[in-house]
Design a protein around this motif. Structure first.
Motif, PDB file in Angstrom:
ATOM      1  N   ARG A  53      22.848 -50.307  -3.226  1.00 55.26           N
ATOM      2  CA  ARG A  53      22.249 -48.977  -3.418  1.00 55.26           C
ATOM      3  C   ARG A  53      21.347 -48.665  -2.234  1.00 55.26           C
ATOM      4  NH1 ARG A  53      19.006 -48.174  -8.898  1.00 55.26           N
ATOM      5  NH2 ARG A  53      17.688 -49.737  -7.919  1.00 55.26           N
ATOM      6  N   ALA A  54      21.412 -47.420  -1.795  1.00 56.82           N
ATOM      7  CA  ALA A  54      20.533 -46.978  -0.709  1.00 56.82           C
ATOM      8  C   ALA A  54      19.804 -45.717  -1.153  1.00 56.82           C
ATOM      9  CB  ALA A  54      21.348 -46.691   0.542  1.00 56.82           C
ATOM     10  N   LEU A  55      18.514 -45.662  -0.875  1.00 60.80           N
ATOM     11  CA  LEU A  55      17.708 -44.496  -1.240  1.00 60.80           C
ATOM     12  C   LEU A  55      17.200 -43.830   0.026  1.00 60.80           C
ATOM     13  CD1 LEU A  55      16.403 -42.917  -3.629  1.00 60.80           C
ATOM     14  CD2 LEU A  55      14.426 -44.446  -3.395  1.00 60.80           C
ATOM     15  N   ILE A  56      17.534 -42.560   0.181  1.00 62.18           N
ATOM     16  CA  ILE A  56      17.038 -41.775   1.311  1.00 62.18           C
ATOM     17  C   ILE A  56      16.340 -40.554   0.731  1.00 62.18           C
ATOM     18  CG2 ILE A  56      17.694 -40.370   3.305  1.00 62.18           C
ATOM     19  CD1 ILE A  56      19.940 -42.334   3.863  1.00 62.18           C
ATOM     20  N   GLY A  57      15.043 -40.425   0.976  1.00 58.47           N
ATOM     21  CA  GLY A  57      14.268 -39.387   0.294  1.00 58.47           C
ATOM     22  C   GLY A  57      14.311 -39.695  -1.190  1.00 58.47           C
ATOM     23  N   SER A  58      14.796 -38.735  -1.972  1.00 58.97           N
ATOM     24  CA  SER A  58      14.953 -38.982  -3.406  1.00 58.97           C
ATOM     25  C   SER A  58      16.427 -39.072  -3.782  1.00 58.97           C
ATOM     26  CB  SER A  58      14.299 -37.843  -4.200  1.00 58.97           C
ATOM     27  OG  SER A  58      12.915 -37.825  -3.959  1.00 58.97           O
ATOM     28  N   SER A  59      17.284 -39.295  -2.801  1.00 58.49           N
ATOM     29  CA  SER A  59      18.727 -39.256  -3.046  1.00 58.49           C
ATOM     30  C   SER A  59      19.330 -40.645  -2.902  1.00 58.49           C
ATOM     31  CB  SER A  59      19.401 -38.291  -2.072  1.00 58.49           C
ATOM     32  OG  SER A  59      18.925 -36.980  -2.267  1.00 58.49           O
ATOM     33  N   TRP A  60      20.197 -40.970  -3.875  1.00 56.76           N
ATOM     34  CA  TRP A  60      20.832 -42.273  -3.918  1.00 56.76           C
ATOM     35  C   TRP A  60      22.256 -42.243  -3.353  1.00 56.76           C
ATOM     36  CZ3 TRP A  60      18.356 -46.626  -5.001  1.00 56.76           C
ATOM     37  CH2 TRP A  60      17.282 -46.635  -5.887  1.00 56.76           C
ATOM     38  N   GLY A  61      22.652 -43.381  -2.767  1.00 62.22           N
ATOM     39  CA  GLY A  61      24.052 -43.635  -2.480  1.00 62.22           C
ATOM     40  C   GLY A  61      24.370 -45.060  -2.895  1.00 62.22           C
ATOM     41  N   PHE A  62      25.620 -45.295  -3.312  1.00 65.68           N
ATOM     42  CA  PHE A  62      26.036 -46.629  -3.754  1.00 65.68           C
ATOM     43  C   PHE A  62      27.434 -46.897  -3.204  1.00 65.68           C
ATOM     44  CE2 PHE A  62      28.512 -49.266  -6.675  1.00 65.68           C
ATOM     45  CZ  PHE A  62      27.690 -50.374  -6.845  1.00 65.68           C
ATOM     46  N   ARG A  82      25.225 -43.512   4.069  1.00 68.66           N
ATOM     47  CA  ARG A  82      25.946 -42.265   4.378  1.00 68.66           C
ATOM     48  C   ARG A  82      26.131 -41.425   3.118  1.00 68.66           C
ATOM     49  NH1 ARG A  82      31.625 -42.707   6.914  1.00 68.66           N
ATOM     50  NH2 ARG A  82      31.714 -40.470   6.547  1.00 68.66           N
ATOM     51  N   ILE A  83      26.456 -42.102   2.031  1.00 70.26           N
ATOM     52  CA  ILE A  83      26.642 -41.384   0.763  1.00 70.26           C
ATOM     53  C   ILE A  83      25.312 -40.785   0.305  1.00 70.26           C
ATOM     54  CG2 ILE A  83      27.223 -41.702  -1.681  1.00 70.26           C
ATOM     55  CD1 ILE A  83      29.313 -43.785  -0.793  1.00 70.26           C
ATOM     56  N   ALA A  84      24.227 -41.529   0.492  1.00 68.73           N
ATOM     57  CA  ALA A  84      22.905 -40.989   0.128  1.00 68.73           C
ATOM     58  C   ALA A  84      22.589 -39.745   0.953  1.00 68.73           C
ATOM     59  CB  ALA A  84      21.838 -42.060   0.339  1.00 68.73           C
ATOM     60  N   ASP A  85      23.000 -39.763   2.218  1.00 70.51           N
ATOM     61  CA  ASP A  85      22.821 -38.564   3.059  1.00 70.51           C
ATOM     62  C   ASP A  85      23.544 -37.364   2.456  1.00 70.51           C
ATOM     63  OD1 ASP A  85      21.106 -39.231   5.141  1.00 70.51           O
ATOM     64  OD2 ASP A  85      22.704 -40.205   6.295  1.00 70.51           O
ATOM     65  N   ALA A  86      24.781 -37.604   1.983  1.00 65.87           N
ATOM     66  CA  ALA A  86      25.542 -36.510   1.376  1.00 65.87           C
ATOM     67  C   ALA A  86      24.857 -36.040   0.094  1.00 65.87           C
ATOM     68  CB  ALA A  86      26.968 -36.969   1.072  1.00 65.87           C
ATOM     69  N   SER A  87      24.309 -36.986  -0.682  1.00 67.96           N
ATOM     70  CA  SER A  87      23.586 -36.610  -1.905  1.00 67.96           C
ATOM     71  C   SER A  87      22.418 -35.675  -1.569  1.00 67.96           C
ATOM     72  CB  SER A  87      23.045 -37.853  -2.618  1.00 67.96           C
ATOM     73  OG  SER A  87      24.073 -38.737  -2.977  1.00 67.96           O
ATOM     74  N   ALA A  88      21.812 -35.932  -0.434  1.00 73.47           N
ATOM     75  CA  ALA A  88      20.632 -35.149  -0.060  1.00 73.47           C
ATOM     76  C   ALA A  88      20.963 -33.706   0.284  1.00 73.47           C
ATOM     77  CB  ALA A  88      19.924 -35.821   1.115  1.00 73.47           C
TER      78      ALA A  88
ATOM     79  N   PRO B 115      32.253 -38.131   1.602  1.00 70.05           N
ATOM     80  CA  PRO B 115      31.175 -37.754   0.665  1.00 70.05           C
ATOM     81  C   PRO B 115      30.798 -36.279   0.790  1.00 70.05           C
ATOM     82  CG  PRO B 115      30.685 -39.878   1.683  1.00 70.05           C
ATOM     83  CD  PRO B 115      31.921 -39.361   2.353  1.00 70.05           C
ATOM     84  N   ALA B 116      30.822 -35.758   2.008  1.00 72.44           N
ATOM     85  CA  ALA B 116      30.453 -34.353   2.200  1.00 72.44           C
ATOM     86  C   ALA B 116      31.459 -33.410   1.544  1.00 72.44           C
ATOM     87  CB  ALA B 116      30.354 -34.046   3.694  1.00 72.44           C
ATOM     88  N   ASP B 117      32.756 -33.821   1.494  1.00 71.02           N
ATOM     89  CA  ASP B 117      33.767 -32.978   0.829  1.00 71.02           C
ATOM     90  C   ASP B 117      33.449 -32.833  -0.658  1.00 71.02           C
ATOM     91  OD1 ASP B 117      35.274 -32.665   3.191  1.00 71.02           O
ATOM     92  OD2 ASP B 117      36.239 -34.612   2.861  1.00 71.02           O
ATOM     93  N   ARG B 118      33.078 -33.949  -1.279  1.00 75.15           N
ATOM     94  CA  ARG B 118      32.755 -33.886  -2.708  1.00 75.15           C
ATOM     95  C   ARG B 118      31.440 -33.136  -2.929  1.00 75.15           C
ATOM     96  NH1 ARG B 118      34.997 -38.765  -1.729  1.00 75.15           N
ATOM     97  NH2 ARG B 118      32.979 -39.718  -1.256  1.00 75.15           N
TER      98      ARG B 118
END
Lengths: 479, 440
Positions: A53-62, A82-88, B115-118
């Motif tokens: 799990r990675a936390l960037i700001g308040s956004s998680w990626g796994f 990278r996924i946490a970045d997209a969550s953000a 991830p950006a696509d989703r």
């Protein structure tokens, strides 16, 4: 294995994570299924990998990989970031993880007999014997038995310094007999529907008298086909322990999950009828209702050393004398709710994101025995062993079906009735609990199939319960 | 394929064996309270092995494909075979591949989705309900599967899948939307979000109605749940062999308007063209103009029934029986709005929730409505009603005379067992038994 978890954490931090944690998990499941004395399946599944799990700001990626190498673990960490970045890009409110002790420790489930070391032939012979006993009873078409064990090794590392090794050992099984009639089927199970599972080794199986109950279970299933159907109406309802355990699971355990209360499960599992501002004020049930969430109970299926955020297992009060006083929580949900983290976050294998899960959510015992409760009941029905369960997305409106029931009239257990169902609304139902048996009849019932999350995860939870009585419940709902 | 062949080579002539190697990646972006709160991905290979040594059968699965570990895995599985009793029902391996149409439900762009696509789909879903709280998920996956057995049969297959599912919530109501395909680009996130928002807005001010029997117009999601329950519990060859199924092949058990097939070769399907035993998935007509026509079989249930496997073995089907791969209800020729126009008094249901079977032979099921339940009066929706509990035979629901209309809106619909299994239209049914509200 700590090295791979450490590499995953370092990969996430190098890619910009402010916090990261990782679990290497190697999980072995052995499952044996026998039907009518014939082995249908002997299967062993081993999954291994690292999830980070990675936390960037308040956004998680796994991200998880089954490739246990340094390179793959670092790559998984970077991907989680990278996924946490997209969550953000669709961010939530500001959140700081609640503090927990930074721990280096090791935990092993107390057990006597390694379930994987018990000879397969012994396990198969047991299931062949009990299915044979059941199949021999006239009217029984299908006799099934199962034994399953899980041995799970986890290595947890966090960027805050946690290093925790755990070995969890869980074992159990059960069997059922089905009588097939012209227009319906009747089933009886032992020790309960889906079997009884506990933390521990094969000794947990030996404690239940498999051979000694098979004939009775089969005879009850066969007799049910000719029994009268339960009549619709309102009655005193007595639930035996395993059904009460599932009632707790569905109408208390899920309702008190903080992620549901916060709306994080709104689209799938649902929310909760509980509102956080009513914590410590809401009346959940009658004064004999005392419920705890206790991840330290020896032998119960929801027992462990640390949850998958590295928080120590603990016991907290959930309902005290009928009043709602606690929730199930993790580091992020507790932070948002301004509560203390409960150590109730677990993931199903290396490739599932840890989330709020029940531990052992159970009723503290009352006094007396089932026999005494029956003797004290004027016009009631005793229901045993779950057959179906359904509850709405706020955990309010439930309908359960049981395998078997008996009328209770003037303090005596009377005739057997088939197709028993009961329905109710959670707080109204629990408010009518007026008798609860004592600790001599308390069992830590295990639920091995609690589904939650997307992608779906299965958790193992425990529910201590002794038989109880409810004063006025609608029974006998029909299609 | 090389990995599967390597495992077979290690076994040699010591046992009959079938090997399945599945690999690829999947990802799921989850949102609630209008933000992404869980966002996950995974990759890895899984090797599944089933062996029969002199009729003694055992199986195993591992995600550890290190060559040394695979060698141990093979020997351990073989050792488990040796201590088993002989399986009198062992049907043997799939011995011959008769050939069939190419099945390749694979879209490279979906497999490679970022991830950006989703996240972009999530943002578009949320934007369709700007004053509401959005929750749901967007998922993508790309899977490649190789199969080989010691009888000389081998296959390779691959598929992709994409789903967007979500709700919008006001302070007092919720509405749902869903889309799924084997191509991410087929999913119109704004349209899915708009439907959810419309249902949520329309659900404000919901009131209780008296339990009882009502005509209903069911959304594709509800029909999909009916379909998967009928398929799993009824058209299941194992349950049928055991006398547990309602299905009577040749009998007119359904309304003549009902036609139901399972067809993994359909271009819209998700999945591969062969099952876990290496049998090609054959299209199976389950219901034709109301008559029950067929069942699902794997090799074991087929041998016991004196039939041929239809290619519906799946992990665990030794215990639970063969399962559907791609169910299609035949659509009708009227829109869902047209169906509603014909209802004098009834209830429209967007989604079922928490359905459970009370008895598999009668298919009596209890469940609840959720995220959009509306009163229909004089041919139009006049208001929202609170969620309701029902206890209803799903068999009787589609029984002779009870299907009054079928919509032309068939699509992949979410079901109690998940998305991308049942392609279903809306249906207008003559009677549905509601047994209570959700709060009283």
């Amino acid at each position: 294995m700590f090295d791979y978890a450490q590499a995953a954490v370092e990969g996430a931090l190098a890619a910009g994570a402010a916090y990261a944690d990782a679990r290497v998990v190697i999980a072995t499941t052995e499952s044996i299924d026998v039907q009518n004395r014939v082995v249908e399946s002997v299967d062993r599944t081993e999954t291994a990998g690292v999830g980070v799990r990675a936390l960037i700001g308040s956004s998680w990626g796994f991200y998880a990989t089954a490739d246990l190498t340094d390179t793959a673990a670092r790559g998984a960490g970077a991907m989680a970031a990278r996924i946490a970045d997209a969550s953000a890009t669709v961010p939530g409110p500001k959140m700081v993880l609640a503090d927990v002790p930074v721990v280096t420790d090791e935990y092993v489930t107390p057990h006597e007999e390694d379930p994987l070391a018990v000879p397969l032939a012994e396990k198969v012979d047991l299931l062949v014997e009990v299915t044979g006993t059941m199949e021999a009873v006239e009217g029984i078409a299908i006799a099934r038995g199962n034994l399953t064990c899980w041995v799970t090794d986890k290595w947890f590392v966090s960027s805050q310094g946690h290093r925790i090794k755990q070995r969890l050992v869980e074992s159990g099984g059960g069997y059922d007999a089905t009588a097939v009639g012209e227009s319906e089927t009747q089933r009886r199970s032992y020790p309960q529907s889906f079997g009884q599972f506990e933390t521990g080794g094969y000794e947990t199986v030996r404690r239940w008298d498999y051979a000694g109950n098979a004939a009775r279970i089969a005879e009850e299933a066969a007799a049910l086909l000719g029994a009268p159907a339960v009549e619709e109406g309102e009655k005193q309802l007595i639930l035996e322990g395993s059904q009460l355990g599932l009632q707790i699971h569905e109408s208390v355990g899920h309702a008190i999950e903080l992620d549901r209360i916060l709306g994080w499960e709104a689209a799938f599992a649902g929310t909760s009828h509980l509102e956080l501002e009513r914590l410590h004020h809401h009346r959940y049930g009658s004064e004999v209702m005392n419920i705890t969430a206790d991840a330290t109970l020896p032998g119960a299926l929801g027992t462990f050393g640390y949850d998958d955020e590295g928080t120590p297992a603990q016991r907290i009060d959930i309902v005290t004398e009928g009043r709602w006083v606690g929730v199930l929580s993790g580091r992020d949900s507790a932070s948002i709710a301004e509560l203390t983290p409960g150590g109730m976050v677990r993931g199903d294998g290396h490739n599932r994101l840890p989330m709020v899960r029940m531990t052992n959510v159970g009723l503290l015992p009352g006094a007396g025995t089932l026999e005494e409760i029956i003797a004290d009941t004027a016009d009631g029905i005793l229901m045993s062993t779950n057959r179906s369960w359904s509850i709405d997305d706020r955990r309010l409106n439930f309908q359960f079906g049981c395998e078997i029931a008996w009328e209770v009239k003037n303090g005596r257990k009377g005739k057997m009735v088939r197709n028993p169902t009961y329905t109710g609304i959670t707080p109204q139902f629990w408010a009518t609990m007026d008798r609860l048996a004592g600790d001599t009849e308390l069992v830590h019932w295990g639920t091995p199939n609690c589904g939650k999350g997307q992608p779906m995860q299965v958790a193992h939870t425990g529910h201590s319960a002794a038989p109880a009585r409810f004063a006025k419940v609608r029974v006998g709902v029909k299609a | 394929m090389r990995l599967a062949e390597t495992v077979l080579e290690r076994i040699g002539a010591r046992a009959e064996a079938e090997v399945r190697v599945a690999g690829g990646s999947s990802a799921l972006t989850r949102f609630a309270n209008s933000f992404i709160h869980q966002n996950v991905g995974e990759e890895g290979d899984v090797v599944s092995l089933r062996m029969a040594a002199d009729g003694r059968v055992a199986s195993g699965t591992t995600s550890n494909v290190d060559p040394d570990r695979l060698g141990v895995f093979v020997e351990e599985t073989l050792e488990r075979c040796r201590v088993q009793p002989v399986d009198p029902h062992w049907p043997g391996l799939t011995g011959e591949d008769p050939g069939g149409p190419a099945v390749d439900h694979y879209d490279p762009a979906t497999a490679a989705a970022e991830p950006a696509d989703r996240a972009g789909r999530v943002a578009a879903f949320g934007a369709a309900g700007p004053d509401m709280e959005a929750a749901g998920y967007c998922s993508t996956s790309g899977v490649e599967i190789a199969f080989a057995n010691s009888a000389g049969v081998s296959h390779e297959g691959r598929y992709t899948a994409a789903t967007l599912d979500g709700i919008h919530r006001t302070g007092t109501s919720a509405g749902s939307g869903h889309a799924a395909s084997n191509r991410l680009d087929d999913i119109d996130a704004a349209a899915v979000g708009a439907l959810a928002a419309e249902r949520a807005t329309g659900s404000v001010g919901a009131y209780d109605v008296k339990p009882g029997d009502y005509q209903v117009v069911l959304s594709p999601e509800c029909v999909a749940t009916i379909g998967i329950f009928l398929a799993y519990y009824g058209f299941n060859g194992k349950f049928h062999n055991e006398g547990m199924s309602f299905a009577e092949v040749g009998a007119d058990q359904f309304d003549p308007a009902i036609n139901l097939v399972d067809d993994a070769t359909d271009a819209r399907a998700v999945g591969i063209g062969f099952d876990t035993e290496g049998t090609r998935r054959s299209p199976v007509t389950l219901v034709e103009t109301g008559a029950t026509k067929g069942l699902f079989h794997d090799r074991r249930t087929a041998a016991q029934a004196g039939a041929a496997s239809t290619g519906h073995a799946a992990p665990g089907s030794e215990v639970y029986g063969p399962v559907p791969s791609a169910l299609f209800f035949a659509p009708g020729d009227r829109s869902a709005e047209d169906l509603i126009e014909e209802v004098d008094r009834g209830i429209y249901v967007a989604t079922f929730n928490y359905c459970r079977v009370l008895d598999p032979k009668t298919m009596a099921v209890t469940g609840l409505t959720r995220n959009g339940t509306f009163m229909i009066e004089n041919g139009r929706i006049t208001g929202a009603v609170t969620g309701m509990r029902f206890t209803q035979s799903f068999l009787a629901a589609l029984g002779p005379g009870n299907v009054l209309g079928i919509g032309n809106d068939a699509r992949w619909a979410d079901s109690e067992f998940g998305p991308l299994i049942v392609n279903a239209p809306s249906m207008w049914l003559g009677s549905w038994h509601f047994t209570g509200g959700t709060e009283a």
